[in-house]
Design an enzyme around this catalytic site. Structure first.
Site, PDB file in Angstrom:
ATOM      1  N   ASP A 204       0.504  -1.052   0.469  1.00 43.59           N
ATOM      2  CA  ASP A 204      -0.133  -0.430  -0.294  1.00 43.59           C
ATOM      3  C   ASP A 204       1.159   1.332   0.340  1.00 43.59           C
ATOM      4  OD1 ASP A 204      -2.813   1.292   0.044  1.00 43.59           O
ATOM      5  OD2 ASP A 204      -2.425   1.249   2.053  1.00 43.59           O
ATOM      6  N   ASN A 209       1.455   6.874   2.321  1.00 41.61           N
ATOM      7  CA  ASN A 209       2.065   6.295   3.904  1.00 41.61           C
ATOM      8  C   ASN A 209       3.196   6.094   3.951  1.00 41.61           C
ATOM      9  OD1 ASN A 209      -0.681   5.108   4.608  1.00 41.61           O
ATOM     10  ND2 ASN A 209      -0.385   3.453   3.119  1.00 41.61           N
ATOM     11  N   ASP A 221       2.420   2.182   7.892  1.00 38.25           N
ATOM     12  CA  ASP A 221       1.492   1.403   7.507  1.00 38.25           C
ATOM     13  C   ASP A 221       1.467  -0.042   6.864  1.00 38.25           C
ATOM     14  OD1 ASP A 221      -0.955   1.162   6.624  1.00 38.25           O
ATOM     15  OD2 ASP A 221      -1.641   2.778   6.066  1.00 38.25           O
TER      16      ASP A 221
HETATM   17  P1  ATP Z   1      -6.811   5.354   7.469  1.00 39.49           P
HETATM   18  O1  ATP Z   1      -5.982   4.531   5.936  1.00 39.49           O
HETATM   19  O2  ATP Z   1      -7.752   4.126   7.727  1.00 39.49           O
HETATM   20  O3  ATP Z   1      -6.330   6.996   7.413  1.00 39.49           O
HETATM   21  P2  ATP Z   1      -4.303   3.622   8.323  1.00 39.49           P
HETATM   22  O4  ATP Z   1      -4.385   1.992   8.023  1.00 39.49           O
HETATM   23  O5  ATP Z   1      -3.682   4.026   6.950  1.00 39.49           O
HETATM   24  O6  ATP Z   1      -5.339   4.333   8.528  1.00 39.49           O
HETATM   25  P3  ATP Z   1      -1.697   4.777   9.426  1.00 39.49           P
HETATM   26  O7  ATP Z   1      -1.453   5.375   7.426  1.00 39.49           O
HETATM   27  O8  ATP Z   1      -0.564   4.166   9.639  1.00 39.49           O
HETATM   28  O9  ATP Z   1      -3.155   4.687   8.993  1.00 39.49           O
HETATM   29  O10 ATP Z   1      -2.062   6.395   9.651  1.00 39.49           O
HETATM   30  C1  ATP Z   1      -2.877   7.101   9.477  1.00 39.49           C
HETATM   31  C2  ATP Z   1      -2.136   8.391   9.920  1.00 39.49           C
HETATM   32  O11 ATP Z   1      -1.215   9.012  10.933  1.00 39.49           O
HETATM   33  C3  ATP Z   1      -0.499   8.739   9.208  1.00 39.49           C
HETATM   34  O12 ATP Z   1      -0.784   8.894   7.653  1.00 39.49           O
HETATM   35  C4  ATP Z   1       0.397   9.630   9.814  1.00 39.49           C
HETATM   36  O13 ATP Z   1      -0.059  11.086   9.805  1.00 39.49           O
HETATM   37  C5  ATP Z   1      -0.297   9.253  10.714  1.00 39.49           C
HETATM   38  N1  ATP Z   1       0.729   8.302  11.597  1.00 39.49           N
HETATM   39  C6  ATP Z   1       1.199   7.287  11.657  1.00 39.49           C
HETATM   40  N2  ATP Z   1       1.804   6.427  12.248  1.00 39.49           N
HETATM   41  C7  ATP Z   1       2.631   7.753  13.207  1.00 39.49           C
HETATM   42  C8  ATP Z   1       3.521   7.679  13.211  1.00 39.49           C
HETATM   43  N3  ATP Z   1       4.259   6.541  14.412  1.00 39.49           N
HETATM   44  N4  ATP Z   1       3.764   9.520  14.234  1.00 39.49           N
HETATM   45  C9  ATP Z   1       3.732  10.132  13.640  1.00 39.49           C
HETATM   46  N5  ATP Z   1       2.606  10.240  12.711  1.00 39.49           N
HETATM   47  C10 ATP Z   1       1.699   9.141  12.763  1.00 39.49           C
HETATM   48 MN    MN Z   2      -2.416   4.792   5.806  1.00 38.37          MN
END
Ligand code: ATP
Ligand code: MN
Length: 267
Positions: A204, A209, A221
């Site tokens: 993905d 991401n 992610d």
């Molecule tokens: P969704 O698609 O439903 O939003 P997701 O599965 O894509 O959720 P992630 O991409 O892991 O979830 O996280 C969503 C957002 O949170 C990221 O785009 C980022 O902005 C923020 N994020 C995630 N992990 C971190 C981290 N370790 N530190 C800072 N920001 C983070």
């Molecule tokens: Mn994501």
């Protein structure tokens, strides 16, 4: 009593059990009593001292900002990111293709059990993050996993501002394309290391991401990432390559062809 301070979410003191509610909860709302209980446990066991801001609310997960007391008292608290996976049914259809061929034969695994499913993704994200973090690919370090709640190091500044996603980055220098080219080369290298050393395909990968922090792309992610021997891993890799090349091309970078990129990563 310690409190969970999350915008728009009423806090329930830890220890308060409402069995009926927790049993029928978790469809759309992510902070069901069960999740709140897990967050309170994290607080009460000292893993985090505070859970406060919301970093991101999405379709599949919400990410919260928390603070953890640092090891020695003289230094400030450290920031952590807490990802809470949603158990909503809508998300599962999309995810099926990643799971097929991997968990199919797992004993006692019931596809229709949403809770078991998100727990599995959280576990997967933890394992995958460990793998990519341990080889030195810039990425969050997983810290704590409890059911569908994953604590990891926060990618952002010392005041708690999260790093931007690549899609939101704008270089103000004289030569932004040179900056983008250098980020592009980093991303290609990480994709190759991820496959060759971690035996993983992100599956993905896109400007959504990848976070930009300390002048480096950080890979996040990875709950849907698949093993290199997953039946569709190379399809996913081609998708990742297309997303990455399309994005950097739009930034003005002279990118490799998708085919050359594929060869670079796989050979
Ligand atoms: P969704 O698609 O439903 O939003 P997701 O599965 O894509 O959720 P992630 O991409 O892991 O979830 O996280 C969503 C957002 O949170 C990221 O785009 C980022 O902005 C923020 N994020 C995630 N992990 C971190 C981290 N370790 N530190 C800072 N920001 C983070
Ligand atoms: Mn994501």
């Amino acid at each position: 009593m310690k409190k969970l301070k999350i915008e728009g979410v009423e806090s329930i003191p830890s220890g308060h059990r409402d069995k009926d509610k927790s049993d029928r909860a978790t469809t759309e709302q992510v902070l069901d009593p069960n999740t709140r209980r897990i967050l309170f446990k994290m607080i009460n066991s000292g893993i985090v001292s505070e859970v406060n801001g919301t970093i991101s609310t999405g379709k599949e997960a919400n990410v919260y900002h928390g603070l953890a007391a640092s090891e020695d008292d003289s230094s400030p608290d450290v920031h952590v990111a807490i990802k809470v996976y949603k158990t909503s049914i809508l998300v599962f259809k999309d995810r099926e293709k990643y799971v097929t061929g991997e968990f199919r034969f797992r004993k006692g695994f019931n596809k229709s059990d949403n809770r078991a499913m998100v727990k599995l993704w959280a576990e997967k994200e933890m394992r995958n993050l460990k793998r990519i973090h341990s080889v030195g690919i810039p990425s969050p370090e997983p810290l704590y996993l409890r059911r569908h709640v994953l604590g990891m190091t926060f990618i952002g500044d010392s005041r708690g501002k999260a790093a931007p996603r690549l899609k939101d980055v704008e270089f103000m220098d004289e030569n932004p394309v040179a900056r983008w080219r250098s980020v592009y080369l980093d991303v290609l290298a990480y994709m190759r290391i991820m496959l060759q050393q971690c035996k993983l395909v992100h599956a993905d990968l896109s400007e959504y991401n990848i976070l930009f922090h300390k002048n480096k792309p950080f890979i996040i992610d990875v709950s849907q990432s698949v093993e290199g021997d997953h039946p569709r891993s190379l399809d996913f890799l081609r998708m990742d390559i297309k997303n990455v090349n399309d994005f950097f091309r739009r930034q003005g970078v002279l990118v490799l062809s998708d085919r050359s990129t594929f060869n670079f990563i796989t050979r």
